[in-house]
Design a protein around this motif. Sequence first.
Motif, short mmCIF file in Angstrom:
data_model
loop_
_atom_site.label_atom_id
_atom_site.label_comp_id
_atom_site.label_asym_id
_atom_site.label_seq_id
_atom_site.Cartn_x
_atom_site.Cartn_y
_atom_site.Cartn_z
N TYR A 106 -17.52 -22.87 -26.09
CA TYR A 106 -18.52 -23.89 -25.82
C TYR A 106 -18.14 -24.72 -24.60
O TYR A 106 -16.96 -25.00 -24.34
N SER A 107 -19.16 -25.14 -23.87
CA SER A 107 -18.95 -25.96 -22.68
C SER A 107 -18.73 -27.42 -23.06
O SER A 107 -18.91 -27.83 -24.22
N ARG A 108 -18.35 -28.21 -22.06
CA ARG A 108 -18.13 -29.63 -22.30
C ARG A 108 -19.41 -30.32 -22.76
O ARG A 108 -19.38 -31.16 -23.68
N ALA A 109 -20.55 -29.97 -22.15
CA ALA A 109 -21.82 -30.57 -22.55
C ALA A 109 -22.17 -30.22 -23.99
O ALA A 109 -22.68 -31.07 -24.74
N TRP A 144 -20.01 -29.51 -26.43
CA TRP A 144 -19.11 -30.26 -27.29
C TRP A 144 -19.54 -31.72 -27.42
O TRP A 144 -19.57 -32.28 -28.52
N LEU A 145 -19.89 -32.33 -26.30
CA LEU A 145 -20.29 -33.73 -26.34
C LEU A 145 -21.56 -33.92 -27.16
O LEU A 145 -21.66 -34.85 -27.97
#
Length: 321
Positions: free
Chosen positions: A84-87, A89-90
């Motif tokens: 998963y990307s940072r976006a 996850w956030l």
Amino acid sequence: MRTGIRSTPPRTGPPPAPTGPRAAGSLARLAPLLVLGQMCSLQLGAAVAKSLYGRVDPVVVAGMRLGFAAVLLALLVRPRLASYSRAQWLGACALGLVFAGNNLTFFLALDRLPLGVAATVELLGPLLLAVALSRRPAHLLAGLLGLCGVLLLGAPGGELPLAGLGFGLAAAGCRTAYVLLSKRVGRLFPDFGGLSLALLAGACALVPLAAVHGGGQVRADPGALLPGCAVALLSSLVPYALDMTVLRRIDSRAFGVLLALTPAVGALVGLAFLGEPLGVREVVAIALVVVAAGWSARAGSGGRGDGRPGGIEKQGRVRLG
């Protein structure tokens, strides 16, 4: 002798699922039924949770609900956390914190208010969101009509405890954030991996609090774990999955108005399973919210929700209004 023509083996198995605007439109037309299924499952789970309050604390029930839901969905979906990307996850972690807050505040309100009233106060947030996002007079009137029904149902003749109303209003704020974040997470993830990650994040926030607060109650009464698992299935897994499916296809305004049926469903479930009676005021309120939800769905089915034929958005999503 070669002819240069390749033979293709016959296709086996079920035909591929239809895709594109037509399939999206079919799902959008089913949105009211899916939201109704969500509401019935959610309120049945709330009734089971309230029946547990004599055995364990509401905070413990909230922790069991979120913890069991996170484990069950993780086993089914098996989210690939490292991909998963940072976006992503956030977005999922933000939704998880909202899950934790909504579970905790709603179950604390449910401990002090009848089920129909608690569901009503919680719905104030999504309904106010629906009114705020209205861009046509019909949308605004449908949202206001549903809001009137909610306020009528939430204002019985007797005095309501201020603590219960306070927790209910906090749950309403969490519910509003849930509608917005769930739609975002549904766009960030192509499957239910985002929902699974959000439930895991919410469980990490809430389960330790529940364990510290009332873990001894569960050790003294381990039989409470089974209905706690049922609460997780009815109040979390089924409703959240249906919500994310619907919110991929309709806008937040239409979803908020369709949720106006929640107090009616909650009041009926409270009557049938918890012995909480309905008065004339409640019957009138139920009629108002049913009319509002039906009006919203009918207005949306006519298309042109955003000024384009059929209300078709980019990526095949369809608006209900």
